[in-house]
Structure formats: C-alpha cells, structure tokens
Enzyme design. Sequence first.
Site, PDB file in Angstrom:
ATOM      1  N   CYS A  28      17.830  22.367   2.998  1.00 24.82           N
ATOM      2  CA  CYS A  28      18.675  21.194   2.757  1.00 24.82           C
ATOM      3  C   CYS A  28      18.134  20.009   3.523  1.00 24.82           C
ATOM      4  CB  CYS A  28      20.119  21.463   3.192  1.00 24.82           C
ATOM      5  SG  CYS A  28      20.289  21.592   4.979  1.00 24.82           S
ATOM      6  N   CYS A  31      18.112  20.441   7.186  1.00 25.95           N
ATOM      7  CA  CYS A  31      16.940  21.176   7.678  1.00 25.95           C
ATOM      8  C   CYS A  31      15.794  20.209   7.950  1.00 25.95           C
ATOM      9  CB  CYS A  31      16.491  22.214   6.654  1.00 25.95           C
ATOM     10  SG  CYS A  31      17.715  23.488   6.281  1.00 25.95           S
ATOM     11  N   ASP A 438      -6.836 -12.414  -8.196  1.00 23.61           N
ATOM     12  CA  ASP A 438      -8.223 -12.798  -7.988  1.00 23.61           C
ATOM     13  C   ASP A 438      -8.858 -12.946  -9.373  1.00 23.61           C
ATOM     14  OD1 ASP A 438     -10.773 -13.111  -6.661  1.00 23.61           O
ATOM     15  OD2 ASP A 438     -11.212 -11.063  -7.321  1.00 23.61           O
ATOM     16  N   ASP A 639      -9.957  -7.043  -5.924  1.00 29.02           N
ATOM     17  CA  ASP A 639     -10.870  -5.900  -6.034  1.00 29.02           C
ATOM     18  C   ASP A 639     -11.991  -5.920  -5.015  1.00 29.02           C
ATOM     19  OD1 ASP A 639     -12.345  -8.050  -7.124  1.00 29.02           O
ATOM     20  OD2 ASP A 639     -13.564  -6.643  -8.280  1.00 29.02           O
ATOM     21  N   ASP A 643     -10.967  -9.868  -0.638  1.00 24.04           N
ATOM     22  CA  ASP A 643      -9.524  -9.893  -0.932  1.00 24.04           C
ATOM     23  C   ASP A 643      -8.717  -9.099   0.085  1.00 24.04           C
ATOM     24  OD1 ASP A 643      -9.869 -11.369  -3.348  1.00 24.04           O
ATOM     25  OD2 ASP A 643     -10.463  -9.529  -4.380  1.00 24.04           O
TER      26      ASP A 643
END
Length: 754
Positions: A28, A31, A438, A639, A643
């Site tokens: 649970c 736990c 970008d 990418d 960046d």
Amino acid sequence: MKEEKGSQLKEASTTTIRAVFPVTGMTCAGCAISVESIFKSTGGVIDAGVNFANNTAWAEYDPLKTNPPALQKSIQSIGYDIIIDAENSAELQESLQLKNYRDLKSRTIWASILALPVFVIGMFFMGMPYGAWISMILSAPVVFWFGRSFFINAWKQARHRMVNMDTLVALSTGIAFIFSAFNTIYPEYWHNRGLHPHVYYEAASVIIAFISFGKLLEEKAKSNTTTAIKKLMGLQPKTVRILSDGKEEEIPVSQVVPGQIIVLRPGERVSVDGITVSGSSYLDESMISGEPVAVLKVEGDKLFAGTINQKGSLQFKAEKVGADTILAHIVKMVQLAQGSKAPVQKLVDKIAGIFVPVVIGIAILTFTVWMLIGGEQAFTHALLTSVTVLVIACPCALGLATPTAIMVGVGKGAENNILIKDAESLELGYKVNAVILDKTGTITEGRPIVTAMNWAAEIKDQDDYLKVLFSLEINSEHPLADAVIKKLKEDGISGFPLDSFESITARGVKGVYNGIGFFAGNLHFLEEQNIVLTTDQEDYVQKKQHEANTVIYFADQTKVLAIISIADKVKDSSKEAIRQLHEMGIEVHMLTGDNEQTASAVANEVGIKSYRAEVLPSDKADFIKQLQSEGKIVAMVGDGINDSHALAQADVSIAMGRGSDIAMDVAKITLITSNLQSIPMALKLSKKTVQTIRQNLFWAFIYNIIGIPLAAGVLYGYNGFLLDPMIAGAAMALSSVSVVSNSLRLKALKLRSN
C-alpha cells in the site's frame, strides 16, 4: 543553470551515487512511506524516494558511508526487501512479481472459498445450531493464515513506531475475530447482562477476502502500466555474433565490448550502437526516428541498438554497449520518469503519511463516544463502528492516484516517440502558454539540401554537365558540396575523370575536362574568372536569397551554366505544428543565431510572427526569463549545445532526439521523432494526465469523505443505520480498483490529430 523546481530528482554530485532498486513486499501507499522513511534515515543516504505504483525506490548515497547491502538490511528490518543485483534486477523483479501474483491469487481464492459459507451463515442463518463455531473454524485460517501478511507487516512497522494500511487491516480484522471468538466460547458473559453475544466472523473473513481480491486486481492493473518499459527492453537481442580470428562466435550481448566486429544478418535487430565497416542494407529505424521508411546504411554509417535490419547483410564495429546505448538511455529515461513524483504527489505522500494515525485516532474516538452514549449495546456498537472505520479508511487509492496516472502517461508518451524524463513535465505541460523554438534542426531539417537547379536557357542537354559538376564537387572540401553530391547521387549521376583539379579556399573549385575549364563556387570566384550573370540570373539569385537560400554557381570559361540553390529545408510538420499551437492559445516565438534575412524567411513560411535573429545562447535564456517575469509558463524546444542554457531556464524543456547529447540531458522531454507535431501532442498528454490525476484524487477522497462518517455511525441516531464492516471492506477495495482503472483509460487516448 537555474535551480530545478518541483519534484525533479536532484542530480547526484561527483561524490555520491544515485541508484534505483526494485522493492518487494509493499502492499500500500503506507508501505511506500515506511520504506522511504527508512531509506532516508539510513546513514550515508542523501535523499531517497519510493514509487508504490511500479514498486521501485531510488536512493542517492555516499559510497564511503553506505552501500546497497547496508540499504537492503535496513529495508529488511521493517519487513520489505530490495533487489541489489543490478545486472539481473529486471528479471528478478519480474520473477518475484509473478510469484507474488500467483501466491496472492492462491490466497485470495482460498480466502474467498472459506469466507463464502461464513458470509452465508452470518447473513442468513445467524441462529443455526453451532453456526458460530463453524464460522470461527472457517474464519481462523482466513484471518491468521491467508491474512497473516497483514499482521506480520503491522508488527514489523510497530517495532519501528510506524503504521501503515496493514496496521488498519490487522487491527480491524484481529479485533473483530477475537471479539467474536470470546462471544462464541463464553456467551454467558453477555447472557448474564441481558444481551445477545453477536459475532462478526463474516466481517473479519470477508474483509480479508475483499482486500486480497482488491490487491489482486491492483497487481494485475499495475503490471499493465509498465508495458512500455517491457516493450523497450525487448528491442535488444539476448545474443550476438562477433568475428573472432575470422570466425563467427555467438556470445551474450552483455559480453560485447567496444571495438568488436559484429555480424548482422537479414531480419535481425541491432544489438549495440556501432558504425558500419562493410556491407550495406536498409534498416528500420522507426523506434529511434519515428519515420516508417527504412534507411540505407553503408560503410561509415552509424547503427543503433534495437533497430531492425531488412534484407541485406553487414558488419559493424561496436562503439557503445550496455547502459551507454541509445536504447538503454531511452529505457532509463522512461524508468526514471515513471518513478519520479509530480509536485502534487508530494502533497499526497504527506497526507498518506499522517492518514493512518489520524484514522486510528478517529477509530479510538468513535469507540469512546459510543461507549459513552451507546446505551445497552454501547460496547458492541463501539467495537463494530471502530472496526468499520479502520477498514474503510485504507489509503491504497490515495497512494495510487498520482503514480499510476504518471506511469500510464509516460508509457503513452513513449508509444508516440515522446520520452518524458520526470513527472513535473507532465504536470506543468498543460499550463504552457509560450513556446520558444530554435530554428536549425528544430523548425528546419538541420542539414542543407539542394532545393533547385536553374540552368541557362541555352543548355538543352544537361547530362554531361551534371557529370562534370559531380566530378568537381566530389573532390571539394566545402560542406555544401555534400548537399550537391547527395542530390546528384539521388538522380543517378556519376562523374568523369578530370584532366586536372584545384580547390581554392573560401572561393570554390575548378577543373579541366576535355580541355575546357569548369568552375563551381561563389560570386567572388566568378568575378575573378571574369564571368558575369545575365539580368535574368541576377533576378533569380535575389529571389532565392530572399527565400533564405544559399546559391552556388556552376560555370565554364565564358558563362554561368547553372545556379544551384541550397537551403536548410523547413520540416514538413513545422507549419502544421505551429498552427496547432496557435489554436491552443499558445504564443510561439522563434530564436536563432542565423541572419535576419534567413530568420524572416523561415518565420514567414511557418507562420511565426515573433522571432529574433543573430541571438547568442545567453540571449535565448534571457528572453525566456523575460517571458517568465511576465507570468508566462515557457516551453523551450531545441536540439543543440547552444540551446542547453535556454533549455535549463525554461519551465518545460523539450529536446529533439537527433540533437546533441547535452541538449537531451538537460531537457525534461525528448522527442525521438523529428516531427514537430509531437510538441502539441506532448502538451495534450500533459493535460489529460493531470485531469486523470485529479479524477483519481477525487475517487480516493470521496470514498473516505463519505465512508468514514458512515462507518462511525453518524446516521444511527436518525435511522438506525450502521455500516457493516464487510461492506466497508468492499468499498475500500473498489476505491483502489477505480483509481487504477481510471488511470488505464489514458492508454486509449488519441494524441494525433485527425
């Protein structure tokens, strides 16, 4: 880099280790709280977290002060365990989960078989001779054998002054059975006081059966939420053939080391990342790129683990193996995301941590109040209502509300080539109202291609000229020459042997064929050769440059033969993706280090009104800060290494999967495919996941909000209604099943626009 927000897992320093361990024995949310508390209290542990939905825990620890065996010993002391065999952890966890599921299924079946006659006697034949004795005999194994795990775990928790759901179940069923057994064995105690000795064997046994059945459904449902990881892991073959002393030898993929030559046959999956050394074939790279068209691989091309070879055969040299492959990184990202906690989960964890003690307090208060005002049946009602409160208040549904939705959401993203690093991205994504894109590699393809060849009017037969152009460019060192060569190869053009060749740096190339001089280069190069453009050619050049094309001139000794236009082509998906973002009410900005003319042309083509050209990496981050100061929730999509600063500054960072490793490391979401339409898909997934979390929390709380007062007997004074503990057990199990089932509805979500 700005400080990370929310629940994003903090990165380990150079002196600490961050490890993920499968956890066994959790039943649970309570736990999970217990395991997390023990982890954090273990010496040498810097931070830790536990995910109940996928039964994993992570710990950042100082290896000089502790180690996995010591962590395992701490967890075992409270009745749970972790798998520290890193190499086989997935297989061991799956094996243990399967064993646990089978054991739970067996216990549930037997508990239900024995509880059924007890239920029938208790509900319909309460006065039958020896009914109480029969019920006691049948209930005893249900409570103390098939339900023994509740008592064992509750005792282990109590030894550490902790409580969880097992505590609730053990208290409620144990008290109900002992009370009933006393009444069965010594009924005179109540007869002497003028009361009937009620028994609640059906409550104790049916509660165990209901809770076991609920857990069985939860286990089955939770296993369905991890299918994305299992599918990804299944993409890597178990064995591989290597070349050793000129002979093929089959070895386990785990034994492959960088530098070994691997043989790849038709129809096989690539085992590790590498580079082709001989042969050629088309490979299905859809699991990496999302593109359905197979890609031709020849000598020098990179191969990625998990991709599928088509009809050809080739040999490649292993470069990245084991955890270093792209496939392994994908699996790791999905696992980390499914194990991370959304900010809302922090609140849920705090609630679950205090929930059990509060419920026990309410049960004690209920018992006390009934003893004071219950009249002749005070003790019976006090016992019955307090037991019912303990049963109905199970916090399982509360603990499952967020992680199950996160797990299914992350899995759904992986199916659609959207890799989500942490849960915070899913929670924040739907709030995004500004997206920064970008240009190069994000809006555009990121590589130059030939867009057009404009030939002089008098050139009727171009074949021989194209072969001369091929011969010039194949020897050129200029980056744009590759674009020309690729285009000519696609058109089936090959070259002539030149009489002579010369490359002039920063100008172009020249060569002689059949005694005639030919040139390929820029305008300055032509001017040096006293070659001039016609008026029509000048107009054409201006038009192409306005469209952000770079032009190369191909000429003989007297005139320009052709003008070759080269551009970084805008992706087919960019314009539609930006339109979708605008329809969602999201501002779209483009930032690029390219020149104003190119930036303007690309922005106009894709429908972006707000753009900035010639910006430095720090300028991108500053622009994001400016938008954030205006109250915007900003997503950055990039990418490249340039960046990374902006990606770290953004509220939600998205990297293109074909970009740099640094960009993907910093970003919280990675798009494996180059299709920009994955951005609105990711934001839609965020919205639906958050909606599911909120629905789950509603279901988790509504059962308790309604059920606990009813269990305490608030309606008894009005209509004599008391909630039966058996019904309370069914309601508790139903709440957990409702939450998990609601999360699994995300699997049917359609992210792609029709």
